[in-house]
Design an enzyme around this catalytic site. Structure first.
Site, PDB file in Angstrom:
ATOM      1  N   SER A  76       3.590  -6.622  -1.646  1.00  0.00           N
ATOM      2  CA  SER A  76       2.606  -7.689  -1.459  1.00  0.00           C
ATOM      3  C   SER A  76       2.819  -8.955  -2.264  1.00  0.00           C
ATOM      4  CB  SER A  76       1.205  -7.165  -1.759  1.00  0.00           C
ATOM      5  OG  SER A  76       0.728  -6.480  -0.642  1.00  0.00           O
TER       6      SER A  76
ATOM      7  N   SER B 109       0.128  -8.547   1.004  1.00  0.00           N
ATOM      8  CA  SER B 109      -1.280  -8.877   1.024  1.00  0.00           C
ATOM      9  C   SER B 109      -1.648 -10.131   0.236  1.00  0.00           C
ATOM     10  CB  SER B 109      -2.073  -7.704   0.465  1.00  0.00           C
ATOM     11  OG  SER B 109      -1.801  -7.507  -0.912  1.00  0.00           O
TER      12      SER B 109
ATOM     13  N   LYS C 222      -5.536 -14.122  -7.431  1.00  0.00           N
ATOM     14  CA  LYS C 222      -5.778 -13.251  -6.270  1.00  0.00           C
ATOM     15  C   LYS C 222      -7.160 -12.606  -6.415  1.00  0.00           C
ATOM     16  CE  LYS C 222      -3.626  -9.457  -3.620  1.00  0.00           C
ATOM     17  NZ  LYS C 222      -2.502  -8.509  -3.522  1.00  0.00           N
TER      18      LYS C 222
HETATM   19  N1  GLN Z   1       1.993  -3.973   3.240  1.00  0.00           N
HETATM   20  C1  GLN Z   1       1.858  -2.821   2.404  1.00  0.00           C
HETATM   21  C2  GLN Z   1       0.564  -2.114   2.716  1.00  0.00           C
HETATM   22  O1  GLN Z   1      -0.135  -2.568   3.570  1.00  0.00           O
HETATM   23  C3  GLN Z   1       1.913  -3.214   0.957  1.00  0.00           C
HETATM   24  C4  GLN Z   1       0.663  -3.833   0.475  1.00  0.00           C
HETATM   25  C5  GLN Z   1       0.683  -4.170  -0.972  1.00  0.00           C
HETATM   26  O2  GLN Z   1       1.751  -4.218  -1.585  1.00  0.00           O
HETATM   27  N2  GLN Z   1      -0.505  -4.322  -1.540  1.00  0.00           N
HETATM   28  O3  GLN Z   1       0.235  -1.115   2.143  1.00  0.00           O
END
Ligand code: GLN
Length: 495
Positions: A183, A159, A78
């Site tokens: 995410s 994400s 990532k």
């Molecule tokens: N969708 C959540 C956010 O936008 C979690 C994102 C994540 O876990 N990095 O904050």
């Protein structure tokens, strides 16, 4: 030779050991697959030359009898993990040309285990999002297609959308992710993968571009629970450079999955039966409950009364910490700089141009929540509610060994859907956020397809440091569900 891009990582490790193929051959096939699946936009930076160099070094190590635990396995990283000498962007314009001078602990651990880096996977900008549509480098397209309206491109989830798409599309054998509020688990569910977020503190956060420091945690994607367990084992461990990393031995996660779950108590939290939950998710959850029952587990109905406060609590704490973490991107030290007439206008220009809309929204929410006069009403209040949410889990874990819930309230949606309604997007993480706030390990396993032919995931939440139970329950669901469906848009190529 068997198809090198469709085997699991565990199978590939055996094949390498038995000299059925080399890492260079295995890596080359994945590089070819990556080239064939470019339209998915799963990578921000591809590193095929580096991958082949690492693969040939791996083959030499193996020939000399010095192979590491994952030697020669091509993976995707990532693009939130700093990688020495390789551009690391967090999918942002502000870090578009940032080349770190150091390697994150997790990616270093994986290099030490012998992995081969195919490239830096796309993500939501600064890991903020649930759809991989906030990247400065464009949307990631899911390799899955809705069978009832297959002209639509779907989101891979977010994400860690690029990581999930790459593994699902058979471009990469496994991938790293980070999970702040879901995410890893949500994209794993959308892409039909196993994805685990370990206990907060299991993996070092050193060298991971920070979003929300009290929630961020690295974890693993695999096409099987075993592969996710193998990758996590090599990522995890104490790191003196991260004061929140835990000085605990890392268990052999892959060995844990071989145990059964007979007599284990699996909790079903009633508050996860939310209003407006689609029928198909409710039915799917019920099927999951039957699967663990058939495997000999006992089902216990439990209550986590503060669940409904989790999403609002998260959307105070995560933006507050983000606004503080992102203050360092000011155009002075590194990253993009857009000059203005004076220092303040240089800050303003740089940050206005360097951050995307969602990141700016979070910084504004976070700055507001932390400002004097509002700090007690929002931030302190949210921390108190966070404690109550944690206490709920502590209580139920007195009587059960793990919890079983759906991972997300829907299957993957179309790119562009939910875009004009941030709150609707935020609600996608309604089932994953509570475990994040409590720092607990959670995993998503693919357990079926919906009526549109799209994967659905079940989430297992465990006690702190008990990833082994999470993996074991996950594996028993994986066995019962026998999920063999594959996405339509793969980079898979003939052996
Ligand atoms: N969708 C959540 C956010 O936008 C979690 C994102 C994540 O876990 N990095 O904050």
């Amino acid at each position: 030779m068997t198809n090198l891009t469709s085997m699991t990582m565990a199978e590939a490790l055996k094949g390498l050991e038995n000299k059925e193929f080399t890492s260079v051959e295995l890596t080359q096939k994945h590089i070819d697959a990556m080239a064939q699946a470019k339209h998915l936009n799963a990578f921000i930076t591809e590193t095929p030359e580096l991958a082949l160099k690492q693969a040939s070094e791996s083959d030499k190590r193996r020939a000399a009898g010095n192979a590491g635990a994952l030697d020669g396995i091509p993976i995707a990283m990532k693009d939130l993990f700093c990688t020495k000498g390789i551009r690391t962007t967090a999918a942002s314009k502000i870090l578009e040309n940032f080349i770190p001078q150091y390697e994150s602990t997790v990616s270093q651990n994986l290099l030490n285990a012998g992995t081969v880096t195919l490239g830096k996977a796309n993500l939501d900008q600064f890991a903020m999002g649930s759809s991989n549509t906030t990247s400065h480098f464009g949307n990631v397209i899911s390799p899955w297609k809705n069978q009832n309206s297959n002209n639509l491109d779907l989101v891979p989830g977010g994400s860690s959308g690029g990581s999930a798409a790459a593994v699902a599309a058979r471009i990469s054998m496994a991938a790293t992710g980070t999970d702040t509020g879901g995410s890893i688990r949500q994209p794993a569910a959308f892409c039909g993968l196993a994805g685990i977020k370990p206990t907060y503190g299991r993996c070092s956060r050193w060298g991971i571009i920070a979003f929300s420091s009290s929630l961020d945690q690295a974890g693993a994607f695999g096409r099987t629970v075993e592969d996710a367990a193998l990758l996590l084992k090599s990522m995890a461990g104490f790191d003196p450079k991260d004061s929140t990393s835990a000085d605990l031995p890392v268990p052999d996660f892959a060995a844990a999955i071989t145990g059964d779950i007979k007599g284990k108590k699996i909790g079903i939290p009633k508050e996860y039966r939310i209003d407006g939950m689609p029928d198909e998710i409710e039915k799917f959850w019920q099927q999951g409950i039957e699967m663990v029952k058939d495997a000999g587990a006992e089902i216990v109905d439990v209550s986590l009364p503060h669940t409904k406060y989790a999403v609002p609590t998260y959307y105070v704490i995560a933006p507050a910490e983000a606004s503080s973490n992102l203050a360092r991107y000011d155009g002075v030290k590194y990253g993009l700089r857009v000059d203005g007439e004076d220092l303040n206008s240089t800050y303003e220009n740089t940050r206005a141009e360097g951050f995307g809309d969602e990141v700016i929204r979070r910084i504004m929410i976070g700055t507001y929540a932390l400002s004097s006069g509002y700090y007690d009403a929002y931030y302190i209040k949210a921390q108190k509610v966070r404690r109550l949410i944690s206490n709920d889990f502590e209580n139920v874990f007195k009587e059960c060994d793990a919890l079983l819930t759906p991972t997300a309230p829907s299957a993957a949606f179309a790119i562009g859907e939910n875009e004009d309604d941030p709150v609707k997007m935020y609600l996608n993480d309604v089932f994953t956020i509570p475990a994040s706030l409590a720092g607990l390990p959670g995993m998503s396993v693919p357990a079926g397809l919906n009526s549109d032919g799209l994967p659905l995931g079940l989430q297992i939440i465990g006690r702190p440091w008990d990833e082994e139970m999470v993996l074991r329950v996950g594996h028993s669901i994986e066995k019962a569900a026998n999920f063999t469906a594959q996405p339509q848009l793969t980079g898979k190529i003939a052996a």
